[in-house]
Design a protein around this motif. Structure first.
Motif, PDB file in Angstrom:
ATOM      1  N   ARG B  28     -32.138 -66.696  31.991  1.00  0.00           N
ATOM      2  CA  ARG B  28     -33.087 -67.206  32.984  1.00  0.00           C
ATOM      3  C   ARG B  28     -34.393 -67.548  32.281  1.00  0.00           C
ATOM      4  NH1 ARG B  28     -33.776 -66.450  38.663  1.00  0.00           N
ATOM      5  NH2 ARG B  28     -35.971 -66.392  39.247  1.00  0.00           N
ATOM      6  N   HIS B  29     -34.972 -68.670  32.608  1.00  0.00           N
ATOM      7  CA  HIS B  29     -36.203 -69.083  31.960  1.00  0.00           C
ATOM      8  C   HIS B  29     -37.329 -68.109  32.304  1.00  0.00           C
ATOM      9  CE1 HIS B  29     -39.603 -71.553  30.694  1.00  0.00           C
ATOM     10  NE2 HIS B  29     -38.723 -72.218  29.964  1.00  0.00           N
ATOM     11  N   GLU B  39     -32.878 -78.740  35.471  1.00  0.00           N
ATOM     12  CA  GLU B  39     -32.775 -77.519  34.659  1.00  0.00           C
ATOM     13  C   GLU B  39     -32.240 -76.345  35.485  1.00  0.00           C
ATOM     14  OE1 GLU B  39     -36.234 -78.277  31.290  1.00  0.00           O
ATOM     15  OE2 GLU B  39     -36.828 -77.770  33.333  1.00  0.00           O
ATOM     16  N   TRP B  40     -32.670 -76.286  36.732  1.00  0.00           N
ATOM     17  CA  TRP B  40     -32.132 -75.244  37.627  1.00  0.00           C
ATOM     18  C   TRP B  40     -30.636 -75.430  37.839  1.00  0.00           C
ATOM     19  CZ3 TRP B  40     -33.586 -70.692  38.694  1.00  0.00           C
ATOM     20  CH2 TRP B  40     -34.939 -70.348  38.766  1.00  0.00           C
ATOM     21  N   GLU B  41     -30.261 -76.684  38.033  1.00  0.00           N
ATOM     22  CA  GLU B  41     -28.837 -76.960  38.251  1.00  0.00           C
ATOM     23  C   GLU B  41     -28.030 -76.460  37.057  1.00  0.00           C
ATOM     24  OE1 GLU B  41     -27.584 -80.876  37.583  1.00  0.00           O
ATOM     25  OE2 GLU B  41     -25.611 -80.563  38.459  1.00  0.00           O
ATOM     26  N   ILE B  46     -23.909 -74.979  35.823  1.00  0.00           N
ATOM     27  CA  ILE B  46     -23.147 -75.638  34.763  1.00  0.00           C
ATOM     28  C   ILE B  46     -22.711 -74.618  33.725  1.00  0.00           C
ATOM     29  CG2 ILE B  46     -23.150 -77.488  33.042  1.00  0.00           C
ATOM     30  CD1 ILE B  46     -23.451 -78.410  36.003  1.00  0.00           C
ATOM     31  N   ARG B  47     -21.419 -74.543  33.519  1.00  0.00           N
ATOM     32  CA  ARG B  47     -20.869 -73.569  32.581  1.00  0.00           C
ATOM     33  C   ARG B  47     -19.942 -74.278  31.601  1.00  0.00           C
ATOM     34  NH1 ARG B  47     -24.520 -71.370  34.303  1.00  0.00           N
ATOM     35  NH2 ARG B  47     -24.643 -69.456  35.533  1.00  0.00           N
TER      36      ARG B  47
END
Ligand SMILES: [Zn+2]
Lengths: 184, 100
Positions: B28-29, B39-41, B46-47
Motif C-alpha cells: 500500500r502506498h 494507481e488505485w486500480e 491488478i495481479r
C-alpha cells in the motif's frame, strides 16, 4: 464475569474398548496477547513463559500454552481467574497487553484409551504421533479449529468453541463406536 | 495433500490447516491520497497471473494464525520456500540452486 452457556454437561459421552470421550468440568480460560517482555510476565504469573509455539508450562494448577508468536492461553481453576487479572494489571503500565477471559467460549473433551490416536485421526489431518507428550497444538478437527493437548501417550484434551461442541461430540461418539466395531 | 512449512511454528503441516491469501508483496502506498484512480486500480485489483514460480501469501489459519509468504510453482504445486511476513523477497535463483 463469564457465564458458561455450554449445552453439554460434564461427564462421559461414550466409552468403548477403543477409547473414552468425556466432557471436562468447567475451567478458567484466559487469552493473553502481548509483544512485551516475557520475563516480566513469567515473574508475574510464577512460571517460565513458553515462547516456542505449542510448548506448555505448568505451575500448580496453572497451565500456560504458547499458541502463536504473541498469543498464549492460560488454563486454571475458575476461582483463580481474578488473581491472574490482579497479577497482570500490576504490570500493565510497563508491559501493555490484552488479557481476556474466555472461560465460557469453549468446552474441553477428554479423549483417552488405547485407540485415542486412531480416533483423533478420523478428523485431524496432522500426524498425531508427532505432537510431543506434554505439549499442545492448535489444529483442525473435521473443519473446526481446536486446541489439542497431549497429556500422555494415549491421553488427550480437545478445546472446542461451544457452538461446534455438540457436532464434534457426535463425531467423536460415532468414531469411537466404529473403531470399537472394527476391533470386535 | 500438500505439506506446507509454517515459518512461525517451524513445522511442516497439512494444507488443511492453511488458507491461501493472494499475491505477496503488494504494498500500500504510504501516502494513499497521492494516488491516481489508475494507481488505485492497480493496487486493488491488478495481479500477476504467473505460470511458474509465484510469490504468494498464506495463513496458518488453524494454527498460529499468522500470515506468511511463500514461493510456489503454480504448475507443479511445489513450494520452493516459505518465509515470515516482512522478510525480504528471496531471489528465485538462490531458491533453485541451493534448495530451501
Ligand atoms: Zn504456524
Amino acid at each position: 464475569m463469564s457465564v458458561s452457556i455450554s449445552t453439554l454437561s460434564a461427564g462421559v459421552i461414550i466409552e468403548t474398548k477403543s477409547a473414552r470421550v468425556s466432557v471436562a468440568a468447567p475451567k478458567g480460560r484466559l487469552s493473553l496477547r502481548t509483544r512485551g517482555d516475557l520475563g516480566v510476565f513469567g515473574s508475574a504469573l510464577g512460571v517460565e513463559m513458553p515462547s516456542k509455539i505449542g510448548a506448555c508450562v505448568r505451575s500448580g494448577e496453572l497451565e500456560v500454552l504458547c499458541l502463536g508468536p504473541d498469543e498464549w492461553t492460560l488454563m486454571l481453576p475458575q476461582d483463580q481467574v481474578a488473581s491472574i487479572f490482579d497479577a497482570l494489571n500490576a504490570i500493565y503500565e510497563a508491559q501493555p497487553h490484552s488479557l481476556t477471559e474466555v472461560s465460557a467460549r469453549e468446552v474441553t473433551f477428554e479423549i483417552e484409551g488405547t485407540h485415542a490416536t486412531d480416533l483423533l485421526s478420523i478428523g485431524c489431518p496432522r500426524d498425531i504421533e508427532s505432537i510431543p507428550v506434554g505439549e499442545a497444538r492448535r489444529t483442525v478437527f473435521d473443519g473446526v479449529t481446536v486446541i489439542l493437548w497431549r497429556d500422555a501417550s494415549t491421553q488427550f484434551r480437545m478445546d472446542v468453541w461451544n457452538s461446534f461442541a455438540p457436532y464434534l461430540a457426535q463425531t467423536l461418539e460415532t468414531g469411537c463406536k466404529e473403531i470399537a466395531a472394527e476391533l470386535a | 495433500m500438500l505439506l506446507i512449512h509454517c515459518p512461525y511454528c517451524d513445522e511442516t503441516l497439512p494444507e488443511a490447516e492453511f488458507t491461501y491469501a493472494g499475491q505477496a508483496h503488494v504494498i500500500r502506498h504510504p501516502e494513499p491520497s497521492s494516488q491516481t484512480d489508475q494507481e488505485w486500480e492497480e493496487f486493488l485489483f491488478i495481479r500477476e497471473n504467473v505460470k511458474g514460480d509465484h510469490f504468494e501469501r498464506w495463513r496458518h489459519f488453524h494454527g498460529c494464525g499468522r500470515y506468511f509468504n511463500a514461493v510456489r510453482n503454480t504448475v507443479s504445486d511445489k513450494f520452493l520456500t516459505t518465509y515470515k511476513a516482512g522478510a525480504p523477497r528471496p531471489q528465485l535463483s538462490d531458491l533453485k540452486e541451493g534448495g530451501e
